[in-house]
Design a protein around this motif. Structure first.
Motif, PDB file in Angstrom:
ATOM      1  N   ASP A   1       0.772  -1.305  -0.035  1.00 34.25           N
ATOM      2  CA  ASP A   1       0.072  -0.023   0.145  1.00 34.25           C
ATOM      3  C   ASP A   1       0.803   1.333   0.115  1.00 34.25           C
ATOM      4  OD1 ASP A   1      -2.022  -1.661   0.217  1.00 34.25           O
ATOM      5  OD2 ASP A   1      -2.842  -1.338   2.486  1.00 34.25           O
ATOM      6  N   LEU A   2       0.471   2.093  -0.727  1.00 38.06           N
ATOM      7  CA  LEU A   2       1.196   3.435  -0.578  1.00 38.06           C
ATOM      8  C   LEU A   2       0.474   4.609  -0.789  1.00 38.06           C
ATOM      9  CD1 LEU A   2       2.966   1.634  -3.321  1.00 38.06           C
ATOM     10  CD2 LEU A   2       4.455   3.377  -2.341  1.00 38.06           C
ATOM     11  N   ILE A   3       0.811   5.704  -0.323  1.00 38.52           N
ATOM     12  CA  ILE A   3      -0.107   6.965  -0.336  1.00 38.52           C
ATOM     13  C   ILE A   3       0.704   8.063  -0.974  1.00 38.52           C
ATOM     14  CG2 ILE A   3      -1.483   8.818   0.542  1.00 38.52           C
ATOM     15  CD1 ILE A   3      -1.904   6.981   3.062  1.00 38.52           C
ATOM     16  N   LEU A   4       0.423   8.512  -2.029  1.00 41.19           N
ATOM     17  CA  LEU A   4       1.243   9.815  -2.653  1.00 41.19           C
ATOM     18  C   LEU A   4       0.554  11.043  -2.490  1.00 41.19           C
ATOM     19  CD1 LEU A   4       3.129   8.397  -5.805  1.00 41.19           C
ATOM     20  CD2 LEU A   4       4.018   8.733  -3.665  1.00 41.19           C
ATOM     21  N   GLY A   5       1.111  11.873  -2.201  1.00 39.39           N
ATOM     22  CA  GLY A   5       0.312  13.387  -1.749  1.00 39.39           C
ATOM     23  C   GLY A   5       0.768  14.411  -3.167  1.00 39.39           C
ATOM     24  N   PHE A   6      -0.155  15.143  -3.549  1.00 43.85           N
ATOM     25  CA  PHE A   6       0.473  16.114  -4.644  1.00 43.85           C
ATOM     26  C   PHE A   6      -0.443  17.373  -4.116  1.00 43.85           C
ATOM     27  CE2 PHE A   6       0.164  11.978  -6.444  1.00 43.85           C
ATOM     28  CZ  PHE A   6       1.286  12.313  -7.668  1.00 43.85           C
TER      29      PHE A   6
ATOM     30  N   ALA B   1      -7.696   8.357  -6.775  1.00 43.84           N
ATOM     31  CA  ALA B   1      -7.297   9.836  -6.600  1.00 43.84           C
ATOM     32  C   ALA B   1      -8.374  10.503  -5.520  1.00 43.84           C
ATOM     33  CB  ALA B   1      -7.091  10.541  -7.907  1.00 43.84           C
ATOM     34  N   LEU B   2      -7.991  11.152  -4.660  1.00 40.21           N
ATOM     35  CA  LEU B   2      -8.827  12.077  -3.566  1.00 40.21           C
ATOM     36  C   LEU B   2      -8.398  13.134  -3.461  1.00 40.21           C
ATOM     37  CD1 LEU B   2      -8.609   8.982  -0.744  1.00 40.21           C
ATOM     38  CD2 LEU B   2     -10.404   9.260  -2.509  1.00 40.21           C
ATOM     39  N   ALA B   3      -9.594  14.092  -3.855  1.00 36.60           N
ATOM     40  CA  ALA B   3      -9.310  15.633  -3.628  1.00 36.60           C
ATOM     41  C   ALA B   3      -9.052  15.858  -2.079  1.00 36.60           C
ATOM     42  CB  ALA B   3     -10.381  16.341  -4.213  1.00 36.60           C
ATOM     43  N   ALA B   4      -8.495  16.812  -1.814  1.00 33.96           N
ATOM     44  CA  ALA B   4      -8.364  17.346  -0.286  1.00 33.96           C
ATOM     45  C   ALA B   4      -9.712  18.027  -0.012  1.00 33.96           C
ATOM     46  CB  ALA B   4      -7.251  18.552  -0.364  1.00 33.96           C
ATOM     47  N   PRO B   5     -10.363  17.955   1.131  1.00 33.40           N
ATOM     48  CA  PRO B   5      -9.708  17.286   2.224  1.00 33.40           C
ATOM     49  C   PRO B   5     -10.203  15.783   2.670  1.00 33.40           C
ATOM     50  CG  PRO B   5     -11.554  18.490   2.762  1.00 33.40           C
ATOM     51  CD  PRO B   5     -11.461  18.450   1.613  1.00 33.40           C
ATOM     52  N   ILE B   6     -10.534  14.928   1.519  1.00 29.35           N
ATOM     53  CA  ILE B   6     -10.881  13.610   1.742  1.00 29.35           C
ATOM     54  C   ILE B   6     -10.080  12.946   2.665  1.00 29.35           C
ATOM     55  CG2 ILE B   6     -11.806  11.433   0.733  1.00 29.35           C
ATOM     56  CD1 ILE B   6     -13.012  13.380  -1.483  1.00 29.35           C
ATOM     57  N   ALA B   7      -8.754  12.588   1.983  1.00 30.03           N
ATOM     58  CA  ALA B   7      -7.747  11.936   2.702  1.00 30.03           C
ATOM     59  C   ALA B   7      -7.447  12.095   4.190  1.00 30.03           C
ATOM     60  CB  ALA B   7      -6.580  11.873   1.860  1.00 30.03           C
ATOM     61  N   GLU B   8      -7.292  13.682   4.507  1.00 28.84           N
ATOM     62  CA  GLU B   8      -6.876  13.699   5.856  1.00 28.84           C
ATOM     63  C   GLU B   8      -8.208  13.533   6.842  1.00 28.84           C
ATOM     64  OE1 GLU B   8      -6.207  17.553   4.095  1.00 28.84           O
ATOM     65  OE2 GLU B   8      -7.190  18.706   5.840  1.00 28.84           O
ATOM     66  N   LEU B   9      -9.466  13.666   6.210  1.00 28.32           N
ATOM     67  CA  LEU B   9     -10.515  13.426   7.044  1.00 28.32           C
ATOM     68  C   LEU B   9     -10.987  12.109   7.176  1.00 28.32           C
ATOM     69  CD1 LEU B   9     -13.039  16.511   5.772  1.00 28.32           C
ATOM     70  CD2 LEU B   9     -11.588  16.209   7.898  1.00 28.32           C
TER      71      LEU B   9
ATOM     72  N   ILE C   1      -0.201  12.548   5.783  1.00 33.07           N
ATOM     73  CA  ILE C   1      -1.097  13.370   4.873  1.00 33.07           C
ATOM     74  C   ILE C   1      -1.197  14.683   5.427  1.00 33.07           C
ATOM     75  CG2 ILE C   1      -2.980  13.439   3.400  1.00 33.07           C
ATOM     76  CD1 ILE C   1      -3.592  10.474   4.293  1.00 33.07           C
ATOM     77  N   PRO C   2      -0.361  15.539   5.084  1.00 36.39           N
ATOM     78  CA  PRO C   2      -0.453  16.948   5.297  1.00 36.39           C
ATOM     79  C   PRO C   2      -1.873  17.712   5.117  1.00 36.39           C
ATOM     80  CG  PRO C   2       1.770  16.668   4.438  1.00 36.39           C
ATOM     81  CD  PRO C   2       0.963  15.445   4.295  1.00 36.39           C
ATOM     82  N   ASP C   3      -2.400  18.695   5.779  1.00 36.57           N
ATOM     83  CA  ASP C   3      -3.560  19.277   5.441  1.00 36.57           C
ATOM     84  C   ASP C   3      -3.587  19.692   4.102  1.00 36.57           C
ATOM     85  OD1 ASP C   3      -4.487  18.440   7.729  1.00 36.57           O
ATOM     86  OD2 ASP C   3      -4.614  20.424   8.824  1.00 36.57           O
ATOM     87  N   GLY C   4      -4.437  19.654   3.362  1.00 39.30           N
ATOM     88  CA  GLY C   4      -4.465  20.352   2.134  1.00 39.30           C
ATOM     89  C   GLY C   4      -3.911  19.424   0.911  1.00 39.30           C
ATOM     90  N   THR C   5      -3.570  18.161   1.471  1.00 39.34           N
ATOM     91  CA  THR C   5      -2.902  17.063   0.272  1.00 39.34           C
ATOM     92  C   THR C   5      -3.866  16.611  -0.483  1.00 39.34           C
ATOM     93  OG1 THR C   5      -0.938  16.857   1.729  1.00 39.34           O
ATOM     94  CG2 THR C   5      -1.464  15.232  -0.105  1.00 39.34           C
ATOM     95  N   HIS C   6      -3.783  16.597  -1.739  1.00 38.05           N
ATOM     96  CA  HIS C   6      -4.601  15.638  -2.748  1.00 38.05           C
ATOM     97  C   HIS C   6      -3.935  14.237  -2.620  1.00 38.05           C
ATOM     98  CE1 HIS C   6      -6.738  19.290  -3.757  1.00 38.05           C
ATOM     99  NE2 HIS C   6      -5.459  19.903  -3.907  1.00 38.05           N
TER     100      HIS C   6
END
Ligand code: FAD
Length: 415
Positions: A220-225, A251-259, A268-273
């Motif tokens: 499993d990996l998470i990449l942030g953009f 692909a998840l638009a912010a703030p889905i991943a952080e929430l 996953i820093p805030d605002g990360t896609h």
């Protein structure tokens, strides 16, 4: 008005649940995900739950309900998230969770009863021949194969294999019709689509035959953009890399991943896609090189999703174990995991390597010294394998491996 007493008499010895609290529990799925459905379906409840133990009991139950004009709602794992498994008009919830046998596994396919859990099927296929279902919903552990075919559509694995409705993603289904004298139908080819995603409204699936894929060690990996467009472009470009073996690209638009993925919040820093990924372990170096060309990555976290089903059979075996040079059939196949999902290890020496090399298994020495059937310890957490059947098949294989050598291995001495 249905006569439930007559229905119960007709059901005979088929197990039923009448306890109101339990009936209410089995009348629920994940409908409450929707605030609208939560409001509308809160009071929905069956009159009783029927739990057939085999197909003959399904036929009897459906015939009895048909004669008494009692509505029937089929239930698998109850993970549907828009109230599909909820008895809108009361009556009977037909809970298929007792029909959970894996009937047959062969190269490329598995046949299972409809109530078998998806994770259970995956495990059995991995144990049998290091195969796995091509695709599964996120509800792998709770969802059943019948519920997936009747109520699901796609999921993890779809990036490579498409959706359930694509030809070839369901090989056969066995269905019981709801009529005075229910019939059993075996559907293949396009005929399957009559019950695929039909929510059990035109029949009860009792068996499903599904295609299988090789079981890889998924990572499993998470990449942030920094921006969502880049994240989606990256996901699209990766999806087109046919030679890179992958099981998930989301692909998840912010703030889905952080929430919603709070366990990974720190990564996953805030605002990360975010782009969530599952990549097969041997393809990781190629994947990392592919990623290098993409700007704007703000984080990357890695965790082993499936503690390697192939680990002991190849050069990626943990530690310094060299590649095996013998044929597949002479190698042990340690694909067992403990309850905490660590790989099970024992010290039985691998028959396929030189005397100085030990594969990563560890046997519980107390069991062995007592002359009892050995139990296998997880190297990481010292807990036991998940089930007796897993243990016994592990024992069979490892006993075979051990009998070919008497030299105790270094790790066993340490144990
Ligand atoms: C967090 C979450 C994530 C999810 N992710 C996905 C996903 O990635 N992909 C996806 O497709 N779905 C997804 N779902 C929906 C659902 O989990 C899956 O579709 C799952 O496969 C349903 O299986 P189940 O055994 O729980 O079915 P249930 O919820 O019990 O039933 C689903 C439907 O099928 C009918 N049914 C059940 N068993 C049978 C049978 N044997 N014969 C005839 N009809 C039957 C039921 O009456 C109901 O209409 C998700 C749900 C949640 C809550």
């Amino acid at each position: 008005m249905a006569d439930l007493d007559q229905l119960r008499a007709a059901l005979g010895d088929i197990p039923v649940i009448t306890d109101p609290a339990k009936v209410q529990l089995k009348s629920r799925d994940f409908y409450w995900y929707s605030p609208v459905l939560k409001r509308q379906l809160e009071r929905v409840c069956a009159d009783l739950v029927v739990e057939p133990r085999d197909e003959a009991e399904v036929i009897r139950a459906l015939g009895a309900c048909h004669r008494q004009r009692v509505p029937v709602t089929v239930r698998g794992g109850g993970t549907g998230n828009y109230g599909q498994a909820m008895p809108l008009k009361g009556g009977v919830v037909l809970d298929l969770s007792r029909l959970d046998h894996i009937i047959e596994i062969d190269l490329g396919w598995v046949r299972a009863q409809a109530g078998a859990k998806l994770a259970q099927i995956d495990r059995a296929c991995q144990e049998h021949s290091r195969q796995e279902l091509r695709l599964h919903p996120s509800t792998l552990k709770m969802g059943t194969i019948g519920g997936f075919v009747a109520g699901g559509s796609s999921g993890v694995g779809s990036i490579g294999w498409g959706i359930l409705r694509d030809r070839g993603n369901i090989l056969a289904v066995r269905v019981v019709t709801m009529e005075a004298q229910p019939r059993v139908l075996e559907l293949e080819g396009d005929a399957i689509q009559q019950v695929n995603h039909a929510y059990g409204t035109n029949g009860v699936i009792t068996e499903v035959e599904m295609p299988l894929a090789p079981a890889h060690a998924w990572v499993d990996l998470i990449l942030g953009f920094a921006d969502f467009t880049t994240a989606v472009r990256f996901a699209d470009a990766l999806a087109r890399q046919d030679a890179l073996t992958k099981k998930l690209i989301t692909a998840l638009a912010a703030p889905i991943a952080e929430l919603y993925f709070r366990p990974f919040k720190s990564r996953i820093p805030d605002g990360t896609h975010a782009v969530l990924l599952m990549i097969a372990e041997p393809w990781l170096p190629a994947f990392r090189d592919f990623v290098k060309a993409w700007p704007g990555k703000s984080c990357s976290s890695v965790r082993r999703a499936t503690p390697s089903a192939r680990r002991c059979r190849s050069s990626s075996c943990p530690g310094t174990i060299p590649p095996c040079t013998r044929s597949e059939s002479t190698r042990p196949s340690p694909i067992f995991r403990c309850t905490t999902r660590h790989p099970i290890t024992c010290t039985a020496r691998c028959t396929c390597t030189s005397a100085s090399v030990t594969r990563s298994w560890r046997i519980s020495s107390s069991y062995a010294s007592m002359g009892r059937s050995p139990a296998w310890d997880c190297r990481s957490c010292a807990s036991r394998p998940r089930s007796a059947s897993m243990r016994s098949s592990a024992i069979t294989r490892i006993t075979a491996a051990r009998s070919s050598t008497r030299t105790p291995s270094p790790s066993r001495k340490a144990a």
